[in-house]
Structure formats: C-alpha cells, structure tokens
Design a protein around this motif. Structure first.
Motif, short mmCIF file in Angstrom:
data_model
loop_
_atom_site.label_atom_id
_atom_site.label_comp_id
_atom_site.label_asym_id
_atom_site.label_seq_id
_atom_site.Cartn_x
_atom_site.Cartn_y
_atom_site.Cartn_z
N LEU A 214 0.83 -1.21 0.00
CA LEU A 214 0.00 0.00 0.00
C LEU A 214 0.87 1.26 0.00
O LEU A 214 0.57 2.24 -0.70
N ALA A 215 1.94 1.25 0.78
CA ALA A 215 2.83 2.42 0.83
C ALA A 215 3.45 2.69 -0.53
O ALA A 215 3.60 3.85 -0.94
N ALA A 216 3.79 1.63 -1.26
CA ALA A 216 4.39 1.81 -2.58
C ALA A 216 3.43 2.52 -3.52
O ALA A 216 3.84 3.36 -4.33
N GLU A 217 2.14 2.21 -3.41
CA GLU A 217 1.16 2.87 -4.28
C GLU A 217 1.00 4.34 -3.91
O GLU A 217 0.85 5.19 -4.79
N VAL A 218 1.06 4.65 -2.62
CA VAL A 218 0.94 6.05 -2.19
C VAL A 218 2.19 6.82 -2.58
O VAL A 218 2.11 7.96 -3.06
N PHE A 219 3.36 6.23 -2.37
CA PHE A 219 4.61 6.89 -2.72
C PHE A 219 4.67 7.20 -4.22
O PHE A 219 5.18 8.24 -4.63
N GLY A 220 4.18 6.30 -5.04
CA GLY A 220 4.26 6.48 -6.48
C GLY A 220 5.41 5.69 -7.06
O GLY A 220 6.30 5.22 -6.35
N PRO A 221 5.46 5.57 -8.39
CA PRO A 221 6.46 4.71 -9.04
C PRO A 221 7.89 5.22 -8.95
O PRO A 221 8.82 4.45 -9.19
N ASP A 222 8.08 6.48 -8.63
CA ASP A 222 9.44 7.04 -8.60
C ASP A 222 10.14 6.82 -7.26
O ASP A 222 11.28 7.24 -7.10
N ARG A 223 9.47 6.21 -6.32
CA ARG A 223 10.03 6.03 -4.98
C ARG A 223 10.10 4.55 -4.64
O ARG A 223 9.14 3.82 -4.81
N THR A 224 11.28 4.10 -4.20
CA THR A 224 11.46 2.72 -3.76
C THR A 224 11.26 2.66 -2.26
O THR A 224 11.93 3.39 -1.52
N THR A 225 10.36 1.81 -1.80
CA THR A 225 10.12 1.73 -0.35
C THR A 225 11.26 0.99 0.34
O THR A 225 11.97 0.18 -0.26
N ALA A 226 11.39 1.27 1.64
CA ALA A 226 12.39 0.56 2.44
C ALA A 226 12.07 -0.94 2.47
O ALA A 226 12.98 -1.77 2.50
N GLY A 227 10.77 -1.27 2.46
CA GLY A 227 10.39 -2.68 2.46
C GLY A 227 10.85 -3.40 1.21
O GLY A 227 11.35 -4.54 1.26
N ALA A 228 10.69 -2.74 0.05
CA ALA A 228 11.13 -3.36 -1.21
C ALA A 228 12.64 -3.49 -1.24
O ALA A 228 13.18 -4.51 -1.71
N ALA A 229 13.35 -2.47 -0.76
CA ALA A 229 14.81 -2.53 -0.72
C ALA A 229 15.28 -3.63 0.21
O ALA A 229 16.24 -4.37 -0.10
N HIS A 230 14.61 -3.77 1.36
CA HIS A 230 14.98 -4.83 2.31
C HIS A 230 14.78 -6.21 1.69
O HIS A 230 15.66 -7.08 1.81
N ASP A 231 13.66 -6.41 1.01
CA ASP A 231 13.41 -7.71 0.38
C ASP A 231 14.44 -8.01 -0.71
O ASP A 231 14.88 -9.15 -0.86
N TRP A 232 14.81 -6.99 -1.49
CA TRP A 232 15.81 -7.18 -2.54
C TRP A 232 17.14 -7.60 -1.92
O TRP A 232 17.83 -8.51 -2.41
N LEU A 233 17.52 -6.93 -0.83
CA LEU A 233 18.80 -7.23 -0.18
C LEU A 233 18.76 -8.60 0.48
O LEU A 233 19.76 -9.33 0.46
N LEU A 234 17.63 -8.96 1.05
CA LEU A 234 17.51 -10.29 1.66
C LEU A 234 17.60 -11.37 0.59
O LEU A 234 18.25 -12.40 0.78
N ALA A 235 16.97 -11.13 -0.56
CA ALA A 235 17.07 -12.08 -1.66
C ALA A 235 18.50 -12.16 -2.17
O ALA A 235 19.00 -13.25 -2.52
N ALA A 236 19.19 -11.01 -2.21
CA ALA A 236 20.59 -11.02 -2.63
C ALA A 236 21.45 -11.81 -1.66
O ALA A 236 22.38 -12.53 -2.06
#
Length: 302
Positions: free
Chosen positions: A272-294
């Motif tokens: 939900l936060a990602a939709e409010v932020f808009g497409p130009d903003r990466t959420t901390a949650g998305a960054a955390h998941d990317w780093l955990l997957a890495a």
C-alpha cells in the motif's frame, strides 16, 4: 474639497468607488484615520486617505483578514506584507490540496462497482481531510526499539511513512485509506512480535547502516536488476554485523539469512505504501526484500 483641502466621507467614497458604509467601517476600525473634523463634527479626509483606502481594498481583495491588513498598513519596510502573503499562500495551498483530495475521493466512490461503494465510503470516511499521517507515525514508533535517538527515528519515519500526494489519483486515495485502516486496527498479541534485529543489537547503528544499504539498493531495484552480491549487500550485512559487535564472515551471513527469514513481515503495509509513494520512490520494504534475496543468492552461490 473643503477650503482646508479635505474631503467629506461621501466625497472620499465617491472618488474611491466604494460606499460610505465601507469608508465608515474602515475608519471605525482604525484602518483609515480621519485628517480632521468639520465645524459640525463630521470626519474629513486628505488625499493620502484615498491611496490608503485603495491599498486596503487591494489587500482585502487578496482575502487578507482585517487584522492582517492593519499590520501591513502599520509596517514601513514591507517585511510584514511579505510574511502575510507567504502565510496566505500556505493556507491556500492546504485548502487546494484538501479540495483535490476530496475530488479524488469522490471519483473513487463514483467509479467503483456498486457492491464496493459501502466499503470504500467507510475507508475514505475514516481519513480526515486534509489527510494526516499521525496514525502511520504512531505505528512505526511502537514498532521501533525504545530510546532510539530522535535523528534516527526521524530518518526511519521519512523512509516508511508516505505523505499524501498533493494531487492524488483515486487509487492513491484508496491505498492511503487502506493503509490508515491497517495501522489503526487493533493488534493481536502475535502481531507485536519485534524483529530479531531489535535484540542484541545497537538499533541506532543498525538503522543508520540500513538506511545507507537501502539507498544503494534502490537504483538497482528501479533498474530491474536481479538481487545479487555487491556493494549494497555488503553494506546491508555490515549494518547488522557492526550493530551486533560481530564481523562479516560466511558463518555470520548464514546465521543472518536464517534470522531475517524468520522475522515478522508487514508485506501489506509496503504494498500500500508503494502505491501512495508512487512509481518514482522505492520503499524501504522493497529494498529490504531485494537485499535479503541477494543475501540468499550469495549464500546459495557459496
């Protein structure tokens, strides 16, 4: 004009193009002092009153309240006028933002299927206008460890609490309303579980390090790169290692991957936060998941 070069209240009103009642109102309020009185006790005004009256009307046309007009008239260097105008612009901007939010909310209700209107009305009606992020901030303050330095809390809130867009789309209004409902709902006992990183770590060191790691991961996410080892992952692991008094070793990475995989998740919040932020903003949650997957990719490769 009288022999003394003064006008009656009616003459001043005629020259200014206003009513006698208007002149009397400003005169009684102290904004338009009379230059003198006639033998019969009637007010008399000089030519400077005409310019002052025109200035009053101009300020009132800008919707400045009478007390603010009085402050401007008494100011000699123009500083008060600048401050008053800035204040009016802020107030007007807030009102316009509220109107844009209402418009998007009305479109949201109008354009949805009839069966969804009751729920959407309930969600939107629970959010005051203009929208406030207080409930979201309280959610994160409860989640964060106690006694966290104010500067770290401010950084976390900036990264996690989306501000309502100035010109929102109906879908953003709905996302914000759902986000507000999510953080306002009563928590079950199991929902209060804290991340393992809050135990045995220095949270201030951890969150400052994670902020750097998320900033490094964000452009990779936006570019659509697959999670993999590199500077961002090293910064991510180092944040946990430093905050826990450990070193970044293969064994530490294995333990970290296991601990983080078991941590409680708030995926709905981040969607939900990602939709409010808009497409130009990466959420901390998305960054955390990317780093955990890495991290998991790195462990599998090792």
């Amino acid at each position: 004009m009288s022999p003394e070069g003064l006008w009656s209240i009616g003459e001043l009103a005629e020259r200014a193009g206003v009513t006698v009642k208007t002149v009397r109102y400003y005169s009684d309020g102290g904004l338009l002092p009379a230059a003198g009185r006639s033998a019969g006790g009637h007010r008399r005004y000089g030519p400077e009153a005409l310019e002052r009256l025109r200035l009053i009307r101009s300020l009132r046309t800008l919707d400045l309240p009478v007390p603010e007009v009085a402050r401007v008239l008494d100011d000699e260097d123009g500083a008060v006028l600048e401050g008053v105008v800035e204040g009016q612009l802020r107030e007007l901007g807030a009102r316009m933002a509220a109107l844009r939010w209402r418009e998007a909310a009305l479109r949201l209700v109008r354009d949805c299927p009839p069966g969804e209107r009751a729920e959407r009305l309930r969600l939107v009606g629970a959010v005051r206008v203009p929208p406030s992020t207080d409930a979201l901030a309280r959610f994160w303050r409860r989640w964060l460890p106690p006694r966290l330095p104010a500067r770290v809390v401010a950084t976390v809130l900036e990264q996690t609490v989306p501000q309502p867009p100035e010109d929102p789309s109906p879908s953003q209004v709905l996302a914000f309303a759902r986000l507000h409902a999510f953080v306002s709902a009563p928590c079950e006992a199991g929902d209060r579980a804290q991340p393992a990183a809050h135990r045995g770590h220095r949270p201030d060191v951890l969150y400052e390090g994670l902020d750097d790691a998320y900033a490094l991961a964000a452009p990779r996410l936006r570019a659509g790169r697959a999670p993999r080892a590199g500077e961002a992952l090293d910064c991510f692991v180092a944040a946990y290692a430093r905050s826990g008094g450990s070193r970044d070793t293969p064994a530490f990475r294995r333990d970290l991957g296991r601990v983080l995989a078991a941590d409680p998740r708030i995926d709905r919040y981040w969607r939900l936060a990602a939709e409010v932020f808009g497409p130009d903003r990466t959420t901390a949650g998305a960054a955390h998941d990317w780093l955990l997957a890495a991290l998991h990719t790195d462990l599998e490769a090792a």
